[in-house]
Enzyme design. Sequence first.
Site, short mmCIF file in Angstrom:
data_model
loop_
_atom_site.label_atom_id
_atom_site.label_comp_id
_atom_site.label_asym_id
_atom_site.label_seq_id
_atom_site.Cartn_x
_atom_site.Cartn_y
_atom_site.Cartn_z
N ALA A 1 31.70 36.01 45.27
CA ALA A 1 31.46 36.28 46.69
C ALA A 1 29.97 36.30 46.97
CB ALA A 1 32.09 37.62 47.06
N THR B 1 33.58 43.96 40.88
CA THR B 1 32.36 43.47 40.23
C THR B 1 31.48 42.71 41.21
OG1 THR B 1 33.54 43.27 38.12
CG2 THR B 1 31.49 42.03 38.34
N VAL C 1 29.26 40.31 41.05
CA VAL C 1 29.15 38.84 41.01
C VAL C 1 30.51 38.15 41.14
CG1 VAL C 1 27.02 38.87 39.68
CG2 VAL C 1 29.22 38.82 38.48
N GLU C 2 31.56 38.94 41.34
CA GLU C 2 32.88 38.34 41.53
C GLU C 2 33.37 38.61 42.96
OE1 GLU C 2 35.48 38.27 37.97
OE2 GLU C 2 33.90 39.44 37.02
N MET C 3 34.30 39.54 43.15
CA MET C 3 34.84 39.75 44.50
C MET C 3 34.07 40.81 45.29
SD MET C 3 38.80 39.27 43.31
CE MET C 3 39.59 38.49 44.71
#
Length: 329
Positions: A91, A131, A133-135
Site C-alpha cells: 500500500a 505491516t 510495507v504491505e497493507m
Amino acid sequence: MKNLTCLILVVLLGVGCKSESSKSESNLIQLANDNFESISKSSLDKNNPKVVLGKALFFEKRLSIDNSISCNSCHDIKKFGVDNLDFSNGARGALTKRNSPTILNTHLQSSQFWDGRAQTLQEQIRMPMLTDVEMSMPSEEFIVKKVSKIEFYAKSFGEVYPNQDVSMENISEAIANYIESLTTPSKFDDFLAGNAVLSSSETRGMKVFIDKGCAECHSGKLLGDGFEEFGVFDSYWKYTKSQKIDSGRYSVTKNEDDLFVFKVPSLRNVTETYPYFHDGSIKTLKEAVKIMAQVQLDEQISERETDDIISFLNSLKQSQSTGSASSTQ
C-alpha cells in the site's frame, strides 16, 4: 514344432520382461514414498459458506489502508499463489522486504514466512494487514470496524458466524478456509499412489534429487518445510548476487545459530513460482537448482542432471484433473 518352441520362448521372455518392469516400477514408487508424502484435494468445497466469505476477503482491497491491494495482489491465485515479482507492491507505493512465497498449500506448513515468525496460517494472514510495507492498516480494531461498516460483510458474517460480532479471529479464519480449499495435488501424488507413471526424464530427475541429497531438506508432503542455513558450503550472495545480505531467521530469534537460516520453501508448483529465493534474486529455475547444488551440497551438477531435476519438479505442478487454483475464483 520349431515355430511353436520359438513362440513359447517369446511369450516367456515377454512375461519375464513385464515382471521385471513391474518390479522396477514398484521399487521406484517405494523409493519415492520413503522420501516424500502425497497430498490430496481439499475436503473443503468451494461453495462452503466460510470458503465463499474467505474468498471475498482474500480479494478485498479495502483490507489495505488505501484500498489499493488485497491478499491476492501479492499471492495471485492465477499465478500459482505468487506475483512473479522480486518484491511485492504494498500500500501507498511501498515495497516488501522479501519475495512473496506462494500461498498454495501453506496450511500444511509447520510455520509461515521466510523466517518462520508466524506459527499458524491465521497468524500469517493477520500480520500483513498490519505491516507498513504491505497493507498498512493501523490496528486490528480499525480493520474490524472498517469491515463491519461494509454492508456485504455485515450481512455475510451474520450468516456465516451467527450470534458473533465481526472479529479478527473470524476474518482470519474465513480467509484460512479459502486458502485451505486451494490444495494442489499433482501427477506426482498419483505416482506415489501407484496410479501414474513418471517419464524417463522425471524418473532420472527424482533419482538424482534423492541421490545428491536434495531430499534431505526437500521432503515430506510439501518437499520443503522446517529451517536450513542458506549457504552451507559457501556464502549464498556470491552466487545470487543479492543486493542485500539477509540474516534470515536470526532477525526473529537473535540466536547466532539462526544466522542466514531460512524456511525451506515447498517445491510444489515451483516451476511456476519464479523468481527464486527469499529476495527473488534468481530468475530461472535452472540457475536456482545449480546454485542450490553448489552452496548446499557442494555439488557441480551436469546440464543433463539439472534438466532431469527440473523435469521431476515439473511433475509437482498442480494436475489439470484436480482443477487449477484459479478455477476457484
